[in-house]
Design an enzyme around this catalytic site. Sequence first.
Site, PDB file in Angstrom:
ATOM      1  N   GLU A 155      36.278  20.807  20.205  1.00 13.60           N
ATOM      2  CA  GLU A 155      36.576  19.399  19.926  1.00 13.60           C
ATOM      3  C   GLU A 155      35.431  18.868  19.076  1.00 13.60           C
ATOM      4  OE1 GLU A 155      39.219  19.113  24.033  1.00 13.60           O
ATOM      5  OE2 GLU A 155      37.537  17.724  23.800  1.00 13.60           O
ATOM      6  N   GLU A 211      38.228   9.817  24.399  1.00 13.78           N
ATOM      7  CA  GLU A 211      39.223  10.821  23.968  1.00 13.78           C
ATOM      8  C   GLU A 211      39.816  10.306  22.661  1.00 13.78           C
ATOM      9  OE1 GLU A 211      40.613  14.237  24.390  1.00 13.78           O
ATOM     10  OE2 GLU A 211      40.359  13.618  26.500  1.00 13.78           O
TER      11      GLU A 211
HETATM   12 ZN   LIG Z   1      38.293  17.739  25.818  1.00 19.65          ZN
END
Ligand SMILES: [Zn+2]
Lengths: 313, 313
Positions: B25, B180
């Site tokens: 990520e 997120e």
């Molecule tokens: Zn994650």
Amino acid sequence: MSSNNVASFNEARRVAIFGGTHGNEMSGVTLVNLWMMNSREEIQRKGVETQPFITNPKAVEKCSRYVDTDLNRAFTTENLSAPHGKDLPYEVQRAQEINRLFGPKGSSEAYDVIFDLHNTTSNMGCTLILESSKDHFNLQMMNYIKKAIAPDSCPVLLNEDPGLKYATARSVAKHSVGLEVGPQPQGVLRSNIFEAMRIILKHALDFIELFNEGVEFPPCTVDVFKVSERMDYPRDSNGNIIAMVHPNLQDCDWEPLTPGDPMFQTFDGKTIPYEGAGAVYPTFINEAAYYEKQQAFVTTRRETLAANAIRKV
Amino acid sequence: MSSNNVASFNEARRVAIFGGTHGNEMSGVTLVNLWMMNSREEIQRKGVETQPFITNPKAVEKCSRYVDTDLNRAFTTENLSAPHGKDLPYEVQRAQEINRLFGPKGSSEAYDVIFDLHNTTSNMGCTLILESSKDHFNLQMMNYIKKAIAPDSCPVLLNEDPGLKYATARSVAKHSVGLEVGPQPQGVLRSNIFEAMRIILKHALDFIELFNEGVEFPPCTVDVFKVSERMDYPRDSNGNIIAMVHPNLQDCDWEPLTPGDPMFQTFDGKTIPYEGAGAVYPTFINEAAYYEKQQAFVTTRRETLAANAIRKV
Ligand SMILES: [Zn+2]
Ligand SMILES: [Zn+2]
């Protein structure tokens, strides 16, 4: 093979559809698994034996691009002729096996056509990848598909420069066709991308059936994007990336990039412009798998290829 | 901690920013690396000691989510109290180490605030994740950030149901904040997602500085989406997925899904509608990492939480 500008080819009776050459590209993995299990009639055509095949099952199992090395770079003469052995990287062993099943590469026993199904995180739409500008069978197929899916479009990427092309799995066949559909993240299946890939395959198989039935395809031209240059991300002296694809370039695959246009954006907000000699058409922009290949995008140039008429022998 | 409806908290002097809890990520990995190397002033605030930290360096090195097991599920009491040893999964060893450095979890020595930076392939925008509806410090922070970035929005996801929440890395701190941001494919860095995450962090740190300086924040309300239910993909009797997220639902995170709305599309083209009792707000729709967790999306319900006024002790 050619007479009176009509190129003759044998019927394309043996056709393979590869999925999972990269194990985390889910459209091809899912389509091939579907066709192997219970929907075979979708890819059946009169006079054609179509073989759906998962090329890298271990990578599919792990949902990773590859296990030891990139299978879609592994079909070199050196690898294919290496003494068989368990100490070879998994993908090299697998390349030898695929070459036995669908080749041997460059021989008369090789499969007629191999379609290899890929996904990309780049906004490339439905891209057909050609490895030769001289393959009139493939050029006619591209022309057929382009007309069949209009007004939707499918760009054709020509990668035949010996310094830029790579030893693909599909290169085992007499006629190799890459299909690269995106944008789709690795490990994700998107319905729009899945259906777009499926439709291209449908038209491609229809073309082969028509050809085998004796239809003659008249001369045509095919607009292609020819791979020109690989562009890396800007890096510091330690090799660390110091900039991202500029927001003006991100997702703009196939659109012209002209000198002075923003190309990268550094982490401290500076714009790095494109400084080439003339307009190019970038593609594979910000593809996840190409960070390790030190490639931010490739530039292409537009060309129009002439295809001879074709008919079966 | 509370008197006259004013909740008092100690100054938040020790703050950590975690990146790379999932190694593929890239926004968090890149921001934290940047801040560790040469741009520390960006996260410095008066009276705050901010520690950028790569939580799963081996996964970052491999650009994979994890090596042995999901680090962001590893901070259970059982794992944290397991006898130290090299035979433990890498991420369990790492959880113990992180707990020593930033915890111990649940103790007075734990860090005041941990921000944990994540990306998702879902179209979730900038989502703040809360683990408790009773943490008035965090609720005030969410309210501050929401106002600071308006007219842009940042949904707040509340995940406090014991049956649904999981043992996160950030749970080591007194106040844990998940961030997120998406959509972004795994292994890709997009400039828009990178900058969006960076701005949220800026406002969050500004809030902490103001709080430490003695600013009192009056009572407020915070609209949240409370996690309700995990939804799996439709499967056959062998457990194989037989449908995709429906195109009408794909990318529609935070939008209402009402009974009868299309939810999945089978590979043979049939629509499977949502059949719940009332409207829900799906999110984490088609997140790559959740295929292995058998989750196509989560449903949420809207709630408005009341936050007390807060000031420092
Ligand atoms: Zn994650
Ligand atoms: Zn691929």
